[in-house]
Motif scaffolding. Sequence first.
Motif, mmCIF file in Angstrom:
data_model
loop_
_atom_site.group_PDB
_atom_site.id
_atom_site.type_symbol
_atom_site.label_atom_id
_atom_site.label_comp_id
_atom_site.label_asym_id
_atom_site.label_seq_id
_atom_site.Cartn_x
_atom_site.Cartn_y
_atom_site.Cartn_z
ATOM 1 N N GLY A 242 -6.012 2.122 -1.455
ATOM 2 C CA GLY A 242 -6.182 1.859 -0.036
ATOM 3 C C GLY A 242 -7.156 2.825 0.605
ATOM 4 N N ARG A 243 -7.312 2.671 1.915
ATOM 5 C CA ARG A 243 -8.190 3.558 2.663
ATOM 6 C C ARG A 243 -7.625 4.976 2.664
ATOM 7 N NH1 ARG A 243 -8.447 1.001 8.396
ATOM 8 N NH2 ARG A 243 -6.310 0.546 7.892
ATOM 9 N N ASP A 244 -8.502 5.937 2.917
ATOM 10 C CA ASP A 244 -8.019 7.306 3.043
ATOM 11 C C ASP A 244 -7.207 7.409 4.330
ATOM 12 O OD1 ASP A 244 -9.779 8.728 5.285
ATOM 13 O OD2 ASP A 244 -11.094 7.399 4.136
ATOM 14 N N HIS B 264 0.836 -1.211 0.000
ATOM 15 C CA HIS B 264 0.000 0.000 0.000
ATOM 16 C C HIS B 264 0.868 1.258 0.000
ATOM 17 C CE1 HIS B 264 -4.044 -1.579 0.305
ATOM 18 N NE2 HIS B 264 -3.658 -2.415 1.245
ATOM 19 N N ASN C 275 -4.635 14.501 8.815
ATOM 20 C CA ASN C 275 -5.392 13.267 8.650
ATOM 21 C C ASN C 275 -4.772 12.088 9.409
ATOM 22 O OD1 ASN C 275 -7.252 14.435 6.811
ATOM 23 N ND2 ASN C 275 -5.747 14.215 5.196
ATOM 24 N N SER D 286 -7.277 9.354 6.961
ATOM 25 C CA SER D 286 -8.006 9.459 8.229
ATOM 26 C C SER D 286 -8.487 8.098 8.699
ATOM 27 C CB SER D 286 -9.194 10.411 8.089
ATOM 28 O OG SER D 286 -8.750 11.720 7.870
ATOM 29 N N SER D 287 -9.080 7.327 7.811
ATOM 30 C CA SER D 287 -9.569 5.992 8.175
ATOM 31 C C SER D 287 -8.433 5.049 8.536
ATOM 32 C CB SER D 287 -10.361 5.378 7.016
ATOM 33 O OG SER D 287 -11.492 6.147 6.724
ATOM 34 N N ALA D 288 -7.350 5.111 7.780
ATOM 35 C CA ALA D 288 -6.224 4.204 8.008
ATOM 36 C C ALA D 288 -5.545 4.449 9.354
ATOM 37 C CB ALA D 288 -5.214 4.332 6.884
#
Length: 118
Positions: free
Chosen positions: A62-64, A45, A113, A66-68
């Motif tokens: 992959g996830r953004d 990633h 983030n 903030s989410s990651a």
Amino acid sequence: MSIYESIGGAPAVSAAVDDFYVRVLGDPKLAPYFVGVDVPKLKAHQRAFIAAAIGGSEIYAGRDMSSAHAGLNITDADFDAVVGHLVDTLAGLGVPEETIGQIGGALAPLRGNVVTAI
């Protein structure tokens, strides 16, 4: 020419990610964030993310950010330590200082983030 091309494309990004994680995982302050993490998957990633961020043709799916990083309680000091390891990695691979600055400029806006702890 993109930053991606100027540093040597996919092989350079791969070498940078490998060296970067040696440094980060060897840092006693940062290593606990990676307990139980699938590091090979994370590296894949990271390669795609960095390549996309610096002008490569790779697509980051992959996830953004903030989410990651949610729930990890990452501090500003931790973020700065990671940036320091990235700078050291790039310098160690012979990436020119100006290019390192450009890469840092592309990644710096992510602080908001990633940092979730006061």
